[in-house]
Design an enzyme around this catalytic site. Structure first.
Site, PDB file in Angstrom:
ATOM      1  N   SER A  19       0.843  -1.195   0.000  1.00 42.87           N
ATOM      2  CA  SER A  19       0.000   0.000   0.000  1.00 42.87           C
ATOM      3  C   SER A  19       0.884   1.254   0.000  1.00 42.87           C
ATOM      4  O   SER A  19       1.692   1.440  -0.901  1.00 42.87           O
ATOM      5  CB  SER A  19      -0.951  -0.035   1.213  1.00 42.87           C
ATOM      6  OG  SER A  19      -1.928   0.974   1.116  1.00 42.87           O
ATOM      7  N   GLU A  45      -1.620  -2.849  -7.950  1.00 42.81           N
ATOM      8  CA  GLU A  45      -2.820  -3.210  -7.187  1.00 42.81           C
ATOM      9  C   GLU A  45      -3.450  -1.918  -6.684  1.00 42.81           C
ATOM     10  O   GLU A  45      -2.806  -0.868  -6.635  1.00 42.81           O
ATOM     11  CB  GLU A  45      -2.464  -4.148  -6.030  1.00 42.81           C
ATOM     12  CG  GLU A  45      -1.525  -3.577  -4.989  1.00 42.81           C
ATOM     13  CD  GLU A  45      -2.219  -2.773  -3.902  1.00 42.81           C
ATOM     14  OE1 GLU A  45      -3.412  -3.022  -3.621  1.00 42.81           O
ATOM     15  OE2 GLU A  45      -1.570  -1.880  -3.319  1.00 42.81           O
ATOM     16  N   HIS A 100      -4.570  -5.369  -1.468  1.00 42.45           N
ATOM     17  CA  HIS A 100      -5.479  -5.139  -0.348  1.00 42.45           C
ATOM     18  C   HIS A 100      -6.551  -6.234  -0.284  1.00 42.45           C
ATOM     19  O   HIS A 100      -7.753  -5.982  -0.376  1.00 42.45           O
ATOM     20  CB  HIS A 100      -6.141  -3.768  -0.492  1.00 42.45           C
ATOM     21  CG  HIS A 100      -5.217  -2.625  -0.227  1.00 42.45           C
ATOM     22  ND1 HIS A 100      -4.280  -2.203  -1.147  1.00 42.45           N
ATOM     23  CD2 HIS A 100      -5.075  -1.813   0.856  1.00 42.45           C
ATOM     24  CE1 HIS A 100      -3.616  -1.166  -0.647  1.00 42.45           C
ATOM     25  NE2 HIS A 100      -4.072  -0.917   0.562  1.00 42.45           N
TER      26      HIS A 100
END
Length: 328
Positions: free
Chosen positions: A135, A230, A300
């Site tokens: 992230s 992602e 995630h």
């Protein structure tokens, strides 16, 4: 004539040197051994879940590793885990402490990029160590790859679920990466895959972070590499805007392949965009012929498998099946 020949030889030498530099593998930090120290730090969002940190500590100890906690780990400053100065101090200590062999980020959120330019990587370059997270931690991944050092994209303490059957494979992959075991993934998920076989270093991370670094000194180079992306919580038009921006920046011109991880918790657009996220991505790369693998178990999502970013991989996409093999 002799001068012309000398210039020609010099040109050939420089060309060969440049080719050798482009093919040089990134530095692999030392493989973790039992008894090594892992430091848990929070360079971004608030760590409200002390139970999550405890779970991470218990896991490391179970694997025979020692644990050190950042002094400011549980601090709070608005949305951040402490002020910029406090988060910077913990991360800098982790980089400089020779006893620390890996830095495990407690969570993502937002804030890593705020301290990135004030970090001193001098000792880290002399004694590389693993940086682990995903992230917002993409900011560190990209910066460190430019230095020529590998990192790990994987589970963090606050995303680790000790009792989750769905996360078993992700946990197994993290342990294998920690202790230097070969990592291979076989995925049978998406009908949107674009077939092909390729190899190259895998780089990337969170799409928003990769996008946000365009034009900065932390912008990664996708030339000759396989790009992993992602995302979480973005509307389809946001995904389209970011993919088109990467295209305009030349990310796909010499890219060797594209791996798309979880695209989870997407926001509902106020009006229909007209394409799925898979169609958006395929449309952005339609001019290029590299393979594309969708629904790779990383990002995630609960089953967040570890990717050794900067490591060379072999990628085979055939129909809906994808095989990714990391070099040991």
């Amino acid at each position: 004539m002799n001068k012309i020949f000398s210039v020609f030889l010099l040109f050939i030498s420089i060309t060969l040197l440049a080719q050798n530099d482009s093919n040089t593998s990134l530095i692999k930090p030392p493989t973790l051994q039992k008894g090594d120290m892992v430091m848990i730090v929070a360079p971004a969002g608030i760590v409200r879940d002390s139970v999550g940190v405890k779970n991470g500590i218990d896991l490391l100890k179970k694997w025979g590793l020692k644990v050190k906690l950042g002094k400011n780990l549980f601090n709070q400053y608005f949305r951040f885990a402490g002020t910029d100065e406090e988060r910077l101090a913990d991360f800098q200590e982790a980089l400089d402490d020779d006893d620390v062999k890996a830095i495990w980020c407690a969570r993502g959120g937002y804030g890593a990029i705020r301290i990135l330019d004030d970090l001193d990587f001098t000792k880290f370059k002399q004694n590389p160590k693993w940086i682990i997270g995903f992230s917002d931690i993409t900011a560190f991944h990209n910066e460190v790859h430019i230095m020529g050092i590998e990192t790990m994209h994987g589970i963090m303490p606050l995303t680790y679920k000790p009792d989750s059957k769905e996360q078993r494979q992700a946990l197994k992959s993290l342990k294998r990466a920690f202790f230097g075991k070969r990592v291979t993934y076989r995925v049978a998920e998406s009908d949107f895959n674009r077939e092909g076989t390729t190899e190259g270093e895998v780089v990337g991370g969170n799409l928003s972070l990769v996008y946000s670094m365009l034009g900065s000194k932390s912008q990664i180079d996708a030339n000759g590499k396989i790009l992993f992306l992602e995302e979480v919580g973005e509307a389809l038009y946001h995904i389209d805007r970011m993919m088109i921006s990467l295209k305009r920046a030349g990310y796909f011109e010499n890219c060797k392949g594209l791996i798309i991880g979880g695209m989870s918790d997407r926001k509902t657009d106020a009006s229909e965009f007209g394409m799925t996220y898979e169609e958006i991505i395929l449309d952005a790369v339609k001019e290029y012929d590299f393979p594309v693998a969708f629904d790779f178990p990383a990002g995630h999502i609960t089953d967040n498998r570890t990717l050794i970013l900067g490591r060379k991989i072999e990628m085979k996409v055939k129909g809906s099946k994808t095989v990714v093999k990391f070099e040991k």
